[in-house]
Design an enzyme around this catalytic site. Sequence first.
Site, mmCIF file in Angstrom:
data_model
loop_
_atom_site.group_PDB
_atom_site.id
_atom_site.type_symbol
_atom_site.label_atom_id
_atom_site.label_comp_id
_atom_site.label_asym_id
_atom_site.label_seq_id
_atom_site.Cartn_x
_atom_site.Cartn_y
_atom_site.Cartn_z
ATOM 1 N N SER A 254 0.865 -1.177 0.000
ATOM 2 C CA SER A 254 0.000 0.000 0.000
ATOM 3 C C SER A 254 0.899 1.224 0.000
ATOM 4 O O SER A 254 2.081 1.131 0.349
ATOM 5 C CB SER A 254 -0.930 0.004 1.215
ATOM 6 O OG SER A 254 -0.384 0.787 2.255
ATOM 7 N N LYS A 255 0.339 2.349 -0.408
ATOM 8 C CA LYS A 255 1.141 3.568 -0.456
ATOM 9 C C LYS A 255 1.534 4.005 0.957
ATOM 10 O O LYS A 255 2.467 4.767 1.140
ATOM 11 C CB LYS A 255 0.361 4.681 -1.159
ATOM 12 C CG LYS A 255 0.150 4.410 -2.645
ATOM 13 C CD LYS A 255 -0.396 5.648 -3.340
ATOM 14 C CE LYS A 255 -1.147 5.311 -4.611
ATOM 15 N NZ LYS A 255 -0.346 4.849 -5.740
#
Length: 496
Positions: A254-255
């Site tokens: 995920s970012k």
Amino acid sequence: MTVRVRFAPSPTGYLHIGSARSALFNWMFARKHGGQFILRLEDTDQKREVAGAHEAVMRDLRWLGLDWDEGPDIGGPVGPYVQSQRAELYREWAGWLVEHGHAYKCFCTPAELEERRRAAVAAKEPFVGYDRRCRLLTAEQIAAFEAEGREYVIRFKAPLEGETVVEDAIRGSITFKNEQIGDMVMLKSDGLPTYHLANVVDDHFMGITHILRADEWISTAPLHMNLYAAFGWEPPVYAHLPLVLNPSGTGKLSKRTQAFDDAGHEVLVKVEEFRDAGFLPVALRNFLANVGWSFGDDREKFTIEEALPRFELQDINPAPSRLPYSKLEWLNGQYIQEMPPEELAQAVRPFLERAGYTVSDEALLAIMPAMSVRLKRLSDAVEFLGFLGADEKQAPLAAGDLVHKKLPHERALAAFREARDFVRETERFDLPTIQEAFYAIGERHAENGKAGPFLGKARLAITRQEVSPPLFESMVALGRERSLARLNDAVALLQS
Ligand code: GLU
């Protein structure tokens, strides 16, 4: 037995790259065995429903080249393939479970459940989920609650002791203690099913033979096995796919866990982001097939068709796998190099248009052979080919940019004048002719008699970019008129 597998996303509005890997493995398994790949949308959690989500997931799967044999848009023999359109079926089977003593009506309200949870926390007792009190209700108590019009949910009666063993094609046998499973809700008070009931009922009635899904669902497998047993249905083969980690392997992809990938770009998570960044579906498929599985023979680049004969569930590595984006860049570059120039020109055009460049087909085609070895992503073309865009979008130059140690001002001016005159007058404006003339001009004017200093400066005058395709290809792509205009600008700058 015909293999039937399914990809069953909950419509979130986008396709996560980890889900795309699950879809790919299902697709590969179906194609390898000449079976069917089914797309089913699990949209019973209406709170999480996102507008346009169904279309988004189908668009991204199609773009990736994963076609389905039955699904919401094309139908099929066991549809509908959208869970919200199958509510009746789930209600029927939830009722069946109650009638046959495998499930019960639970009248506890959310407020009561919350109160019990708080009380347990206050008393420092472990809170073990639902305390099963409605499992003990008598027929009279149930009738009384129903007469009051109380809302209820339907809960599955989990076995109270013993163990449930899940046979997983990737992980082998996994044993769960039944006391840890709990009496999960099957049908909510609004009459809609939970994921568990809908998933099991659908997998059964859709004739699914193998469930290839993300590892995070493994904890639900024992409940699902118990449901199959209660219904008297044969469970499919389970294969839980390894978790997909961020590029450094430090957390889930995920970012938030990692902002930049191992090639220095922003971490991409959604399939649409990969498409918009200029990755080719063929490269992304190849990349994803390498995540948790490998072709063997140290081979990283292969087509999915080549991989099919080798693809076996037991060869999937159960350990979480990180996503090495630099590998994807490399693969993408390789596939770009293999594209015929016409196809590559078509593929980069939307990126140039989005950046506001208007480039003729001819110009684009002329530059493609010089470009293809330089592109890692199709979007790199925007930077490389920026010089083809409108003149007013070009970076400004100063006279100082056009002189060189070995090509001081007066010499640079003379060389650029000569180059401009050549471009204006030459009969042939093609690569070998320009090349020959420019080399001669460069060698004649530089103090060291070498063409390099002038050619470097001419490239800057033509492309206005530090990083650009080679000079002669760039000129041919830009065309005679525009090349002449830029050389004129250079002369004017050096004269002023
Ligand atoms: N709807 C679930 C998801 O969003 C599917 C899980 C499964 O494949 O059983 O991933």
